[in-house]
Design an enzyme around this catalytic site. Structure first.
Site, mmCIF file in Angstrom:
data_model
loop_
_atom_site.group_PDB
_atom_site.id
_atom_site.type_symbol
_atom_site.label_atom_id
_atom_site.label_comp_id
_atom_site.label_asym_id
_atom_site.label_seq_id
_atom_site.Cartn_x
_atom_site.Cartn_y
_atom_site.Cartn_z
ATOM 1 N N ARG A 1 0.835 -1.182 0.000
ATOM 2 C CA ARG A 1 0.000 0.000 0.000
ATOM 3 C C ARG A 1 0.878 1.243 0.000
ATOM 4 N NH1 ARG A 1 1.782 1.912 3.825
ATOM 5 N NH2 ARG A 1 0.567 3.813 3.600
ATOM 6 N N GLY A 2 0.203 2.412 -0.151
ATOM 7 C CA GLY A 2 0.952 3.651 -0.311
ATOM 8 C C GLY A 2 1.113 3.862 -1.811
ATOM 9 N N ALA A 3 0.732 5.057 -2.283
ATOM 10 C CA ALA A 3 0.620 5.274 -3.735
ATOM 11 C C ALA A 3 1.879 4.855 -4.523
ATOM 12 C CB ALA A 3 0.238 6.727 -3.994
ATOM 13 N N ARG B 1 -7.420 -0.968 -7.060
ATOM 14 C CA ARG B 1 -7.710 0.191 -6.199
ATOM 15 C C ARG B 1 -7.907 1.416 -7.103
ATOM 16 N NH1 ARG B 1 -4.394 1.230 -0.847
ATOM 17 N NH2 ARG B 1 -6.388 2.130 -0.217
ATOM 18 N N GLN C 1 -2.710 2.816 9.789
ATOM 19 C CA GLN C 1 -1.387 2.879 9.135
ATOM 20 C C GLN C 1 -0.409 3.726 9.954
ATOM 21 O OE1 GLN C 1 -4.285 3.255 7.585
ATOM 22 N NE2 GLN C 1 -4.258 2.522 5.482
ATOM 23 N N ASP D 1 -2.283 10.699 -2.690
ATOM 24 C CA ASP D 1 -2.638 9.599 -3.594
ATOM 25 C C ASP D 1 -2.996 10.087 -4.980
ATOM 26 O OD1 ASP D 1 -3.144 8.406 -0.767
ATOM 27 O OD2 ASP D 1 -2.994 6.729 -2.174
ATOM 28 N N ASN E 1 -5.832 12.153 -0.102
ATOM 29 C CA ASN E 1 -4.926 11.365 0.732
ATOM 30 C C ASN E 1 -5.793 10.621 1.750
ATOM 31 O OD1 ASN E 1 -2.182 10.584 1.450
ATOM 32 N ND2 ASN E 1 -2.496 11.729 3.338
ATOM 33 N N LYS E 2 -5.175 9.819 2.562
ATOM 34 C CA LYS E 2 -5.889 8.967 3.519
ATOM 35 C C LYS E 2 -7.009 9.724 4.226
ATOM 36 C CE LYS E 2 -5.621 5.567 4.053
ATOM 37 N NZ LYS E 2 -6.615 4.729 3.313
HETATM 38 O O1 MRU Z 1 -4.837 3.150 1.891
HETATM 39 P P1 MRU Z 1 -3.346 3.402 1.875
HETATM 40 O O2 MRU Z 1 -2.669 2.907 3.096
HETATM 41 O O3 MRU Z 1 -2.708 2.921 0.603
HETATM 42 O O4 MRU Z 1 -3.238 4.981 1.875
HETATM 43 C C1 MRU Z 1 -1.954 5.547 1.783
HETATM 44 C C2 MRU Z 1 -1.936 7.022 1.906
HETATM 45 O O5 MRU Z 1 -2.950 7.676 1.999
HETATM 46 C C3 MRU Z 1 -0.578 7.668 1.797
HETATM 47 O O6 MRU Z 1 -0.527 8.840 2.533
HETATM 48 C C4 MRU Z 1 -0.294 7.995 0.322
HETATM 49 O O7 MRU Z 1 -0.495 6.881 -0.483
HETATM 50 C C5 MRU Z 1 1.075 8.504 0.125
HETATM 51 S S1 MRU Z 1 2.278 7.247 0.289
HETATM 52 C C6 MRU Z 1 3.749 7.969 -0.026
#
Ligand code: MRU
Length: 360
Positions: A56-58, A99, A206, A247, A257-258
């Site tokens: 996970r994480g963009a 996703r 997270q 994201d 973002n999250k």
């Molecule tokens: O649902 P996730 O855990 O993939 O969400 C991740 C985030 O929102 C991060 O802040 C974002 O992807 C940036 S990662 C460098």
């Protein structure tokens, strides 16, 4: 021997297996209690790993998708380019549905598709070699981008600052230093004294499970707080800026973002604290005019009702609304920090300059 800081910032969370036919990832759903690597070989395993947030994480999703596309290309028919391509494009479309919000997923898959197209007149073996080069390039470029973003981000910090983070935008979400948390690791490397407040980040935690784990292991001064405590630590004067990842950033700077990020930005505005978004240009989607155009992922209500608890915390049939992301209005963002430099408002002008390679 690696220092604890290097251990955190120089471990590959996504890579090709030794035989080069599978993608090996750290299963992030097991952290911080267990560090386990899993191999993804079939397209169903790859889809599941992205959808269930094992990776996970963009940026990490993009890197993983590129490696997955390469491994699936190795499994595709090789009789002719057209047979190969038709089969493989279908695999890539399937992965792209895992996703919806992080643009890095489709960005990386499109790069892989373009690399194949560029070699359509060559034997399939040559296409496969080009695809291998492309996924490795996507990975190593991300390392470089994270380093530059971290340097730019660090230029906004001062010794003794407190920084509030939300979700995880560190090494696990990227490669090497990370984006939103990159400057914090770099500050540690340079001997600066930075205090971090990590939001736990409901509902999938997270911040608690990954950010505080990474920062603590790297020796950074980190304090874990519940999301509802961000206001009090800001009011206490303990936070000099907020740093988060992203994201998908729209052309006007609106940033997905999250879930919960926009609330942090509203609080920061209230207390007069700068709110910084950090991310690579691959996360900027100029085809989205505003945040209204960003597709926000809706996830299973079970994540709110019972996940991570030894007993459910809500009635099994209670209605749940579980968006995974929210959009922070550009008016709340003090700067967007990319590998090409620091963009300031108005973002419709500064983000455009990034893509025209003009000075910011
Ligand atoms: O649902 P996730 O855990 O993939 O969400 C991740 C985030 O929102 C991060 O802040 C974002 O992807 C940036 S990662 C460098």
């Amino acid at each position: 021997m690696k220092s604890p800081l290097e251990e955190v910032t120089h471990t590959d969370n996504v890579k090709l297996s030794d035989d080069g036919r599978s993608v090996v990832i750290i299963d992030q759903t097991l952290l911080p209690n267990r560090l386990e690597y899993i191999a993804l070989t079939t397209r169903e395993e790859m889809f599941e790993a992205i959808a269930m947030l094992r990776v996970r994480g963009a940026p990490a999703i993009g890197i993983c998708a590129a490696y997955c596309a390469y491994c699936l290309a190795l499994q595709a028919p090789r009789d002719s380019f057209d047979d190969f391509y038709d089969h493989w494009v279908e695999d890539c479309r399937y992965l792209n549905g895992s996703r919806p919000t992080a643009v890095n997923l489709s960005w990386a898959l499109n790069r892989m598709l373009d690399a194949a197209e560029d070699h359509r007149d060559m034997p399939v073996e040559a296409v496969l070699s080009a695809l291998k080069r492309e996924c490795l390039a996507i990975h190593s470029e991300d390392m470089e981008m994270c380093r530059k973003i971290s340097e730019y981000g660090l230029s906004l910090l001062h010794d003794g600052d407190g920084v509030l983070t939300h979700c995880n935008a560190g090494p696990l979400a990227t490669s090497r230093y990370g984006t939103g948390q990159g400057p914090l690791f770099l500050a540690k490397e340079r001997g600066m004294d930075i205090r971090v407040f990590a939001d736990e980040t409901r509902p999938l935690l997270q911040g608690a499970r990954l950010t505080s784990f990474e920062l603590y292991n790297a020796g950074v001064d980190v304090t874990l707080i519940c999301d509802s405590m961000a206001s009090i630590v800001m009011k206490n004067g303990w936070v000099q800026c907020c740093m988060v990842g992203c994201d998908r950033v729209a052309a006007n700077g609106d940033t997905a973002n999250k879930i919960g990020t926009s609330g942090v930005a509203i609080l920061a505005k209230h207390y007069g604290i700068p709110f910084y978004v950090l991310g690579p240009t691959s996360t900027i989607d100029m085809s989205c005019t505003t945040g209204e155009d960003i597709n926000i992922e809706l996830r299973d209500g079970e994540e709110i009702r019972s996940r991570f608890y030894s007993e459910p915390v809500a009635l099994p049939d209670v209605k749940c609304y579980n968006p995974a992301f929210d959009v922070t209005d550009n008016s709340l963002i003090s700067a967007i920090i990319t590998e090409k430099g620091i963009c300031r408002p108005p973002y419709s002008e500064s983000l455009k300059k990034l893509f025209e390679d003009q000075p910011l």
